[in-house]
Design a protein around this motif. Sequence first.
Motif, PDB file in Angstrom:
ATOM      1  N   UNK A 191       9.005  14.975  21.962  1.00 19.34           N
ATOM      2  CA  UNK A 191       9.344  13.558  22.005  1.00 19.34           C
ATOM      3  C   UNK A 191       8.122  12.678  21.821  1.00 19.34           C
ATOM      4  N   UNK A 192       7.007  13.053  22.467  1.00 20.51           N
ATOM      5  CA  UNK A 192       5.767  12.304  22.292  1.00 20.51           C
ATOM      6  C   UNK A 192       5.314  12.356  20.840  1.00 20.51           C
ATOM      7  N   UNK A 193       5.479  13.514  20.196  1.00 25.88           N
ATOM      8  CA  UNK A 193       5.115  13.629  18.788  1.00 25.88           C
ATOM      9  C   UNK A 193       5.935  12.704  17.902  1.00 25.88           C
ATOM     10  N   UNK A 194       7.242  12.587  18.205  1.00 23.73           N
ATOM     11  CA  UNK A 194       8.104  11.698  17.423  1.00 23.73           C
ATOM     12  C   UNK A 194       7.666  10.246  17.584  1.00 23.73           C
ATOM     13  N   UNK A 195       7.340   9.844  18.826  1.00 17.28           N
ATOM     14  CA  UNK A 195       6.928   8.461  19.087  1.00 17.28           C
ATOM     15  C   UNK A 195       5.591   8.170  18.417  1.00 17.28           C
ATOM     16  N   UNK A 205       4.762   5.420  15.387  1.00 20.66           N
ATOM     17  CA  UNK A 205       3.684   4.426  15.425  1.00 20.66           C
ATOM     18  C   UNK A 205       2.792   4.560  14.195  1.00 20.66           C
ATOM     19  N   UNK A 206       2.427   5.796  13.843  1.00 23.19           N
ATOM     20  CA  UNK A 206       1.557   6.005  12.682  1.00 23.19           C
ATOM     21  C   UNK A 206       2.241   5.581  11.393  1.00 23.19           C
ATOM     22  N   UNK A 207       3.524   5.914  11.258  1.00 23.49           N
ATOM     23  CA  UNK A 207       4.263   5.521  10.065  1.00 23.49           C
ATOM     24  C   UNK A 207       4.342   4.005   9.957  1.00 23.49           C
ATOM     25  N   UNK A 239       2.211   1.838  11.172  1.00 25.14           N
ATOM     26  CA  UNK A 239       0.889   1.288  10.878  1.00 25.14           C
ATOM     27  C   UNK A 239       0.516   1.502   9.410  1.00 25.14           C
ATOM     28  N   UNK A 240       0.791   2.699   8.900  1.00 20.30           N
ATOM     29  CA  UNK A 240       0.349   3.056   7.547  1.00 20.30           C
ATOM     30  C   UNK A 240       1.488   3.025   6.533  1.00 20.30           C
ATOM     31  N   UNK A 241       2.508   2.184   6.795  1.00 23.96           N
ATOM     32  CA  UNK A 241       3.652   2.108   5.881  1.00 23.96           C
ATOM     33  C   UNK A 241       3.235   1.711   4.467  1.00 23.96           C
ATOM     34  N   UNK A 242       2.234   0.844   4.354  1.00 21.90           N
ATOM     35  CA  UNK A 242       1.794   0.399   3.031  1.00 21.90           C
ATOM     36  C   UNK A 242       1.245   1.543   2.196  1.00 21.90           C
ATOM     37  N   UNK A 243       0.688   2.551   2.866  1.00 18.56           N
ATOM     38  CA  UNK A 243       0.092   3.672   2.142  1.00 18.56           C
ATOM     39  C   UNK A 243       1.070   4.834   1.963  1.00 18.56           C
ATOM     40  N   UNK A 244       2.080   4.915   2.843  1.00 18.36           N
ATOM     41  CA  UNK A 244       3.028   6.028   2.774  1.00 18.36           C
ATOM     42  C   UNK A 244       4.158   5.745   1.797  1.00 18.36           C
ATOM     43  N   UNK A 245       4.705   4.536   1.845  1.00 20.89           N
ATOM     44  CA  UNK A 245       5.861   4.201   1.003  1.00 20.89           C
ATOM     45  C   UNK A 245       5.446   4.128  -0.461  1.00 20.89           C
ATOM     46  N   UNK A 246       6.133   4.862  -1.350  1.00 18.83           N
ATOM     47  CA  UNK A 246       5.751   4.848  -2.765  1.00 18.83           C
ATOM     48  C   UNK A 246       6.263   3.627  -3.536  1.00 18.83           C
ATOM     49  N   UNK A 247       7.272   2.931  -3.003  1.00 18.50           N
ATOM     50  CA  UNK A 247       7.860   1.802  -3.718  1.00 18.50           C
ATOM     51  C   UNK A 247       8.011   0.617  -2.768  1.00 18.50           C
ATOM     52  N   UNK A 248       8.360  -0.514  -3.339  1.00 19.89           N
ATOM     53  CA  UNK A 248       8.610  -1.712  -2.549  1.00 19.89           C
ATOM     54  C   UNK A 248       9.914  -1.551  -1.775  1.00 19.89           C
ATOM     55  N   UNK A 286      11.308   4.469   1.070  1.00 21.59           N
ATOM     56  CA  UNK A 286      10.394   3.353   1.320  1.00 21.59           C
ATOM     57  C   UNK A 286      10.992   2.367   2.317  1.00 21.59           C
ATOM     58  N   UNK A 287      12.290   2.124   2.217  1.00 25.62           N
ATOM     59  CA  UNK A 287      12.934   1.196   3.136  1.00 25.62           C
ATOM     60  C   UNK A 287      12.974   1.765   4.560  1.00 25.62           C
ATOM     61  N   UNK A 288      13.191   3.066   4.686  1.00 29.56           N
ATOM     62  CA  UNK A 288      13.163   3.689   6.016  1.00 29.56           C
ATOM     63  C   UNK A 288      11.758   3.611   6.604  1.00 29.56           C
ATOM     64  N   UNK A 289      10.746   3.839   5.779  1.00 28.05           N
ATOM     65  CA  UNK A 289       9.365   3.774   6.251  1.00 28.05           C
ATOM     66  C   UNK A 289       9.036   2.373   6.753  1.00 28.05           C
ATOM     67  N   UNK A 290       9.351   1.361   5.962  1.00 28.05           N
ATOM     68  CA  UNK A 290       9.069  -0.011   6.387  1.00 28.05           C
ATOM     69  C   UNK A 290       9.995  -0.442   7.535  1.00 28.05           C
ATOM     70  N   UNK A 291      11.175   0.140   7.606  1.00 28.26           N
ATOM     71  CA  UNK A 291      12.070  -0.156   8.717  1.00 28.26           C
ATOM     72  C   UNK A 291      11.520   0.289  10.055  1.00 28.26           C
ATOM     73  N   UNK A 292      10.619   1.284  10.049  1.00 31.03           N
ATOM     74  CA  UNK A 292       9.997   1.712  11.302  1.00 31.03           C
ATOM     75  C   UNK A 292       9.177   0.584  11.923  1.00 31.03           C
ATOM     76  N   UNK A 293       8.615  -0.283  11.088  1.00 28.54           N
ATOM     77  CA  UNK A 293       7.869  -1.427  11.623  1.00 28.54           C
ATOM     78  C   UNK A 293       8.786  -2.373  12.390  1.00 28.54           C
ATOM     79  N   UNK A 294       9.951  -2.641  11.815  1.00 29.97           N
ATOM     80  CA  UNK A 294      10.901  -3.538  12.485  1.00 29.97           C
ATOM     81  C   UNK A 294      11.372  -2.921  13.797  1.00 29.97           C
TER      82      UNK A 294
END
Length: 310
Positions: A49-53, A57-59, A61-70, A102-110
């Motif tokens: 569970x700690x690994x998932x959390x 957080x990492x995803x 923070x680094x969504x701009x670098x992980x997501x391949x598209x807008x 990409x939308x799921x990755x950026x959705x983690x920020x929200x």
Amino acid sequence: MAGAPSLSQPSGWRAWLLSPEPGSRWQARLGRFYLGWRSFTRNPLAVMGLGVVVLLILVAIFADFIAPYSPVIGGDLRTQRLLPPSETYWFGTDDQARDIFSRVIYGSRITLWVIVLVALIATPIGLLVGTVAGYLGGWVDTVLMRITDIFLAFPRLILALAFVAALGPGIENAVIAIAITSWPPYARIARAETLTIRNSDFIAAVKLQGASTPRIILGHVVPLCLSSLIVRVTLDMAGIILTAAGLGFLGLGAQPPMPEWGAMVATGRNYLIDQWWVAAMPGLAIFVVSLGFNLLGDGLRDVLDPKAAK
């Protein structure tokens, strides 16, 4: 013999951390943290569970670098709309030819933003109400707890829907509505903890020293209630995520084209039969993150709850 100090170095640090007579507060705090961490790591599900959390957080923070598209700009609607998962689009595309991964990755920020804001708003309110009611008692306790009971009488999602309907749709109003409906359980826990410690000897000693009521509550009662409250807040994170997703699903949370997971599931419900991935991928993200917070909360409960100590 020359290599003995290096071989005994780990045990030496452990002996220092576990010393029955710590030389400073810092050493005592490190020792308690070490014992808690060792107890926590014995539970593999809590570590998962700690690994998932941490991954969330990492995803975020680094969504701009992980997501391949807008996350909001789609491709060609004639050739890239509702494509299944592939090497190019890992989670497929939606009805606007946008990459779902990409939308799921950026959705983690929200999602993370909603969790943090709700925790920062609801936790202090519940902690203050509960400690004041438990410490002062009398008519103050009666009034505050009856107000708490009114909020607890309604299901959280229904009450959040009512507040969002009054405030208007939007992610900011959704956060306010979720926070307003989240504090009553924290108040109940803080009150119960306060009732057990308000007549303690150390509280009486602090009173004899001339400490005021606000100082006693904020300086002595509140810190003792934090451990139980941290566990409850962590366990409530899954409920907060689901409530935010439910509001987004109903169109009362984040508004298009924001990549909020609940709103993405709402979009994908029209394509469940043939294009299942449009709703399944954000739904899977909600499931994994909610499960991660639940597992983490269970692990923290085993570590922080003194009644569970064996």
